[in-house]
Design an enzyme around this catalytic site. Sequence first.
Site, PDB file in Angstrom:
ATOM      1  N   SER A   1       3.490  -8.893   7.690  1.00  0.00           N
ATOM      2  CA  SER A   1       2.830  -7.887   6.861  1.00  0.00           C
ATOM      3  C   SER A   1       1.899  -8.563   5.860  1.00  0.00           C
ATOM      4  O   SER A   1       2.338  -9.347   5.013  1.00  0.00           O
ATOM      5  CB  SER A   1       3.875  -7.053   6.115  1.00  0.00           C
TER       6      SER A   1
ATOM      7  N   HIS B   1       0.726  -6.199  10.432  1.00  0.00           N
ATOM      8  CA  HIS B   1       1.042  -4.943   9.748  1.00  0.00           C
ATOM      9  C   HIS B   1       0.197  -4.871   8.475  1.00  0.00           C
ATOM     10  O   HIS B   1       0.165  -5.820   7.686  1.00  0.00           O
ATOM     11  CB  HIS B   1       2.534  -4.927   9.425  1.00  0.00           C
TER      12      HIS B   1
ATOM     13  N   MET C   1      11.865   2.937   7.517  1.00  0.00           N
ATOM     14  CA  MET C   1      11.740   2.156   6.284  1.00  0.00           C
ATOM     15  C   MET C   1      13.124   1.687   5.854  1.00  0.00           C
ATOM     16  O   MET C   1      14.045   2.492   5.691  1.00  0.00           O
ATOM     17  CB  MET C   1      11.100   2.992   5.163  1.00  0.00           C
TER      18      MET C   1
ATOM     19  N   ASP D   1      -0.444  -2.684   5.123  1.00  0.00           N
ATOM     20  CA  ASP D   1       0.127  -1.667   4.237  1.00  0.00           C
ATOM     21  C   ASP D   1      -0.934  -1.045   3.350  1.00  0.00           C
ATOM     22  O   ASP D   1      -1.518  -1.727   2.506  1.00  0.00           O
ATOM     23  CB  ASP D   1       1.194  -2.315   3.342  1.00  0.00           C
TER      24      ASP D   1
ATOM     25  N   ASP E   1      10.992  -1.801   8.595  1.00  0.00           N
ATOM     26  CA  ASP E   1      10.002  -2.277   7.633  1.00  0.00           C
ATOM     27  C   ASP E   1      10.595  -2.373   6.240  1.00  0.00           C
ATOM     28  O   ASP E   1      10.955  -1.365   5.635  1.00  0.00           O
ATOM     29  CB  ASP E   1       8.804  -1.308   7.649  1.00  0.00           C
TER      30      ASP E   1
ATOM     31  N   HIS F   1      -0.158   1.006   8.218  1.00  0.00           N
ATOM     32  CA  HIS F   1       0.906   1.840   7.648  1.00  0.00           C
ATOM     33  C   HIS F   1       0.344   2.595   6.444  1.00  0.00           C
ATOM     34  O   HIS F   1       0.122   2.011   5.388  1.00  0.00           O
ATOM     35  CB  HIS F   1       2.074   0.920   7.250  1.00  0.00           C
TER      36      HIS F   1
ATOM     37  N   MET G   1      -1.593   1.559   0.443  1.00  0.00           N
ATOM     38  CA  MET G   1      -0.909   2.306  -0.621  1.00  0.00           C
ATOM     39  C   MET G   1      -1.950   2.952  -1.518  1.00  0.00           C
ATOM     40  O   MET G   1      -2.908   2.289  -1.921  1.00  0.00           O
ATOM     41  CB  MET G   1      -0.042   1.355  -1.435  1.00  0.00           C
TER      42      MET G   1
ATOM     43  N   MET H   1       0.765   4.684   3.537  1.00  0.00           N
ATOM     44  CA  MET H   1       1.642   5.243   2.504  1.00  0.00           C
ATOM     45  C   MET H   1       0.733   6.020   1.562  1.00  0.00           C
ATOM     46  O   MET H   1       0.427   5.589   0.439  1.00  0.00           O
ATOM     47  CB  MET H   1       2.377   4.111   1.777  1.00  0.00           C
TER      48      MET H   1
END
Length: 226
Positions: free
Chosen positions: A6, A31, A135, A33, A173, A64, A35, A66
């Site tokens: 990640s 990966h 998660m 992330d 994750d 991913h 946010m 979020m």
Amino acid sequence: MNIAPSLLAANFGRLEKETRRADASTADWLHLDIMDGHFVQNISFGPAVVKTVRPLTKLFFDVHLMCSKPEILLEPFAKAGADQMNIHVELGERVTHLIWAIRSLGKKVGLAVNPPTAISMVQPYLDQIDSLLIMTVNPGFGGQAFIYETLPKVQQAYAWRREKGLNYNIGVDGGVDFKTVADCAHAGANSFISGTALFHLRSMKAGVKKMRKIAENSAPNESEGK
Ligand code: DX5
Ligand code: ZN
């Protein structure tokens, strides 16, 4: 088996080098992330960063989201080079449309579920997704401790996959390291997202190799019907 470093745990001052390190590590996915400071209490990076690192590697980009409003981000991330986009089941009635929207962009579909959310929430979507992302920490930050109470969800996802004859990936994750990866694999996970445990090593390649080996040795034996 997918080992997915990640990028959140990378040194952001050296993103190019860090991406190349992941590329050379024999990992399967990278990966990413995303946010938004609203769905989670942190902000990471956006499509411009994904676009910048895209030419540096052929790794499968597992994005991913979020984010409270993934609707407005799917196209930008698709254009930036995402291969798969994970949205959260906590978005409720918008999930069906979001799955369709990701598919329409020609990308793989992932569905993520937070620790406090019941696994039954994902059940209606299992035949529409490529990946389920369980998660194992509350999302928002890297480097958190693995929440063991999430493991029954992995077992349930694995049981459903067998029962329904489906083939979605089961990802974990958060807090996945050389110890917890064995528990996750034993419970039925086959995609392992790992930030801190892999990026903070001197040799990510050795780490990926080790993690893959532990995962393979801990995986349930399909023929035993476990
Ligand atoms: C958590 C992120 C994770 C994170 C994992 O909010 O979704 O992907 O990068 O990092 P580690 O492995 O450090 O827990
Ligand atoms: Zn993530």
